[in-house]
Structures are given as structure tokens and as C-alpha cells.
Scaffold this active site. Sequence first.
Site, PDB file in Angstrom:
ATOM      1  N   ASP A   1     -22.618   6.797  79.110  1.00 26.68           N
ATOM      2  CA  ASP A   1     -22.919   7.946  78.251  1.00 26.68           C
ATOM      3  C   ASP A   1     -22.840   7.546  76.775  1.00 26.68           C
ATOM      4  O   ASP A   1     -22.265   8.263  75.961  1.00 26.68           O
ATOM      5  CB  ASP A   1     -21.954   9.088  78.565  1.00 26.68           C
ATOM      6  CG  ASP A   1     -22.441  10.438  78.036  1.00 26.68           C
ATOM      7  OD1 ASP A   1     -23.643  10.571  77.728  1.00 26.68           O
ATOM      8  OD2 ASP A   1     -21.613  11.365  77.933  1.00 26.68           O
TER       9      ASP A   1
ATOM     10  N   GLY B   1     -16.735  19.637  77.787  1.00 28.31           N
ATOM     11  CA  GLY B   1     -17.719  18.906  78.558  1.00 28.31           C
ATOM     12  C   GLY B   1     -17.778  19.463  79.959  1.00 28.31           C
ATOM     13  O   GLY B   1     -17.202  20.519  80.249  1.00 28.31           O
TER      14      GLY B   1
END
Length: 179
Positions: free
Chosen positions: A152, A37
Amino acid sequence: PLDRPLADHLAEDSPVVDPRLGRRVGPYLLRELLGQGGMGSVYRAERDDGGFTQTVALKLLRGSGDDAQARRRFARERQILVRLQHPNIARFLDGGVSDDGAPWYAMELVEGEPITRWAQSRALPLRARLELAMQVCDAVQVAHRNLVLHRDLKPANILVDAQGGAKLLDFGIAKLLQD
């Protein structure tokens, strides 16, 4: 590498090997890259320090962790996970700093599929899909009660394990609200 077009490099069959694989981070040995990420990388790792063995998902801050802002965000993510105890949230297990100064934490390894793929591949009826969604809602409610906004929520961050349990993951951009 600069003498050839980027497309030629991408087309090569040789996979990129993560230089961290095989390294020891705390009591864990990094075995496989599971994902990357913006802030770090997540590995399948095995604890084998003599006392017992355990397989975990280990998140390691990218680089040596010299970026003060990245270190603060990573520390916040660890602190958020410690606060959140729920069967539908991947559990925090351990944390520390690697030999090269990069912060890390270990959490429950969830062997599963993203929630949408899991439901579609099993052709779940509406009632079963709603029951699965309720598990996610319960996890989000616990986060909200602890003043945490995930920020998220998406199928890739909600895995369903072999027993049909949803697990909420990746609090990397979560926000901890003030009292």
C-alpha cells in the site's frame, strides 16, 4: 435519522464526535482521531501512567475485535512492525488489548505531511526529491529483507517530518512472506 435524506445529515455543522476520545487504552489516553482505515482507527494518544509522559499514534481495532479474521490481520500487522527496525519506518512502541477486548498498538507519532505535498510545498529540486525517495527505498528494502511486502505504498502512507525525514507507515495490508 431515517426520516431525513442522507445529504441533510452530511450538511449539518455538528461534527461527529468519536465516542472513544478521552478513553484510556492501556496506559494511554486517546486525545484526537488522526485517521480511519478498513481495519481500525488511529489516534493521537498520551501516555500518562505516572512514570513518564509520551505522545504516540495508537491504532485500535474497530469494534470489540470479535471478528477472528480482523484480529489475525491486526496481530500480523503488529508482528510485522516489531520486525522492522529502521529510521524511515515508524517504530512500534507498545501493544495490548483494551478493556473492551479490542487489540491495539502504539507507534511513533510522525508529525508530518504526505511526501508529495511536502516536496511540492517546498518546491524541492530534483536532487532533494531523489534523496527523499532514496529514504523510502531504504525503508522498503529493509521490509523486503524481512520478507514483508507493504502492498500500500502511496503518498498518504509516507510522511515527511519537520527534519525532512521520510517515514513509512501503515502496514495494515502488508503480506509476510514465508521463508
